[in-house]
Design an enzyme around this catalytic site. Sequence first.
Site, PDB file in Angstrom:
ATOM      1  N   SER B  21       0.831  -1.208   0.000  1.00 31.05           N
ATOM      2  CA  SER B  21       0.000   0.000   0.000  1.00 31.05           C
ATOM      3  C   SER B  21       0.867   1.260   0.000  1.00 31.05           C
ATOM      4  O   SER B  21       1.906   1.316   0.657  1.00 31.05           O
ATOM      5  CB  SER B  21      -0.897   0.007   1.230  1.00 31.05           C
ATOM      6  N   LYS B  45      -3.640   2.504  -2.313  1.00 33.95           N
ATOM      7  CA  LYS B  45      -3.389   3.599  -1.390  1.00 33.95           C
ATOM      8  C   LYS B  45      -4.390   3.475  -0.250  1.00 33.95           C
ATOM      9  O   LYS B  45      -5.510   2.998  -0.459  1.00 33.95           O
ATOM     10  CB  LYS B  45      -3.652   4.921  -2.134  1.00 33.95           C
ATOM     11  N   ALA B  70       6.600  10.833   4.829  1.00 29.90           N
ATOM     12  CA  ALA B  70       5.415  11.220   5.599  1.00 29.90           C
ATOM     13  C   ALA B  70       4.419  11.802   4.607  1.00 29.90           C
ATOM     14  O   ALA B  70       4.238  13.011   4.512  1.00 29.90           O
ATOM     15  CB  ALA B  70       5.751  12.232   6.681  1.00 29.90           C
ATOM     16  N   LEU B  73      -1.254  10.149   4.251  1.00 28.37           N
ATOM     17  CA  LEU B  73      -2.495   9.516   3.779  1.00 28.37           C
ATOM     18  C   LEU B  73      -3.258  10.334   2.733  1.00 28.37           C
ATOM     19  O   LEU B  73      -4.482  10.515   2.837  1.00 28.37           O
ATOM     20  CB  LEU B  73      -3.419   9.197   4.969  1.00 28.37           C
ATOM     21  N   ASN B 125      -5.339  -0.284   7.631  1.00 29.38           N
ATOM     22  CA  ASN B 125      -4.125   0.458   7.969  1.00 29.38           C
ATOM     23  C   ASN B 125      -4.191   0.818   9.455  1.00 29.38           C
ATOM     24  O   ASN B 125      -4.828   1.786   9.837  1.00 29.38           O
ATOM     25  CB  ASN B 125      -4.000   1.708   7.094  1.00 29.38           C
ATOM     26  N   CYS B 128       0.143   3.319  10.035  1.00 32.44           N
ATOM     27  CA  CYS B 128       0.826   4.484   9.477  1.00 32.44           C
ATOM     28  C   CYS B 128       1.416   5.313  10.629  1.00 32.44           C
ATOM     29  O   CYS B 128       0.689   5.677  11.553  1.00 32.44           O
ATOM     30  CB  CYS B 128      -0.156   5.337   8.678  1.00 32.44           C
ATOM     31  N   THR B 191       6.194   0.942   8.132  1.00 32.90           N
ATOM     32  CA  THR B 191       7.489   1.619   8.271  1.00 32.90           C
ATOM     33  C   THR B 191       7.846   1.848   9.740  1.00 32.90           C
ATOM     34  O   THR B 191       6.980   1.862  10.613  1.00 32.90           O
ATOM     35  CB  THR B 191       7.446   2.986   7.576  1.00 32.90           C
ATOM     36  N   GLY B 241       8.594  -5.325   4.126  1.00 33.59           N
ATOM     37  CA  GLY B 241       9.638  -4.488   4.701  1.00 33.59           C
ATOM     38  C   GLY B 241      10.969  -4.775   4.022  1.00 33.59           C
ATOM     39  O   GLY B 241      11.591  -5.804   4.288  1.00 33.59           O
ATOM     40  N   GLY B 242      11.383  -3.918   3.120  1.00 34.85           N
ATOM     41  CA  GLY B 242      12.724  -3.993   2.547  1.00 34.85           C
ATOM     42  C   GLY B 242      12.969  -5.091   1.536  1.00 34.85           C
ATOM     43  O   GLY B 242      14.124  -5.417   1.248  1.00 34.85           O
TER      44      GLY B 242
END
Lengths: 252, 302
Positions: B21, B45, B70, B73, B125, B128, B191, B241-242
Amino acid sequence: MSDVVRIKRISQESKDTSTLAFDWGAHTVPGQFIMVWIPGIDEIPMSLSSTGSEKTVTVRKVGDATSAIHALQEGDRIGVRGPYGNGFDLNGLRTLVVGGGVGMAPLMPVLRTVYADLVIGARSADEILFEEEARRYCSNVEISTDDGSLGFHGNAVQLAEAMMDKGDYEQVIACGPEVMLHYLFQACERRGLPCQLSLERYMKCAVGICGSCMLGRERVCIDGPVFDSERLRMLPEFGRSRRDPAGRIVDL
Amino acid sequence: MTDLTVSISSIKMDNPSMLASGILDETGDSLLRMMSVGAGAVVTKSIGMLPHDGHPNPCIVETADGYVNAMGLPNPGMEEFAEELRVIMPTPAPVIASIYASSAADFATIAVSMEEAGAAGIELNLSCPHASGFGMEVGTDPATVGSIVAAVKDAVKVPVMAKLTPNTAELVRIGKAVEEAGGDAVVAINTLKAMVISPEFARPVLSNRYGGLSGSAIKPVGVRAVYDLYRELEIPIVGVGGICGWRDAAEYIMAGATCFQVGSAVGTVGPEVFTRIIEGLEAFMGEYGYPDLDSMRGAAHE
């Protein structure tokens, strides 16, 4: 790369447009852009109007961020990151360059690099940018103004079409308001003349991940900002709509 | 022949990769592009009740092999985004709608709107790290998370996954809360809350000051999170993640992930990263004798 640079020179180009010069070592090619950060105000995409070791951006005062840039003095510092985008393909073809308003900015590095004829368009004589410098590189520079105060009385596309019909150009390179570019593209398509047009969209990340600058399936920040005829034909939104910061469709 | 198909409840995928996302997923055309480069599913999104511009720029800083962002949203709101989805349906790969809200009732309302527009699943979500009143701020209390999952499960038929934050010591307890409330999967991780300061200007670079770190640097954190969750949960885990190559994806699967998401690598490598990961993973599984993903999942626990 991301850096902080010092503004070494500011030149007034017209009543609402200035060029800021700064030394920055990043390797860039004509048509690329950078993100300019004015701390506390905004960060916005700006085309490079010079791409040597001394870089310049040419800024027309249209909103908060550009007004803040106009308030800067020589010696002030700004944040820059980039360069981003693909740039023009400078291929050696016989070229007609068409610049509308501050759209002349990314075209100046092209004119310094290749031999081309040029149309500069603006609403009025006092908004014509870079005429004097362009005449040093181009033997044929034509001017159009919407109000007829200088040169051809009409728009840049009408003038460009007349030149296309007289000259033996093999391509058109242009930047300017999107409606102008859309009509220019159609004029080129009618003549079978390939185009490279520099487009713009609202931008957040500039590195190809956030999706705020989507134009069809293309990211203007990394797949563009320069699009050739083949890709322009695949962009139904070109000349018709853009996206606002929330991603809503807005008619041009 | 290696079998890469996988499913999470009713969401059937040709391969275990998903677009994470927030990445090239705000318009119908961008979602279609990511399917065309091989994503087994795409996550949108994060969509809210109303249109939202997100934070002012700068909203991203590039780091080594990643980003601190940042965005805040940004999204066109559920009504306009539902139309965005309707236009592209049916799609060659499942679309999972990521949604955010500040109450369980609003989560349910948005989930219904996305399901009606053709979403094959919902991702909540809850993670965030840079939006006041949303995301991580509603996703770090197990009871709140449980009530949101339960409300959305009641409202829709499609599977519901909860995306978790690594910015808590309660990760596994929150995962348990998702499972106990009937959630179909957990997604880990979002994140890591982060900050970048400009020494020249003596201030944080992001307009929101705080952002979230993504990219290669967070992969070991994500792998550990998936490993911990796999030990305690029965429901599937989506690892994120990564991930930028097949080795990273293999690590997540061996930690216990059923499928995995790719985000930052779409920028650092390019959209074609999906094709490269899937081809590499298939070759690895063939060479090392894993006929399918079931045989490989959680291998690092044995």
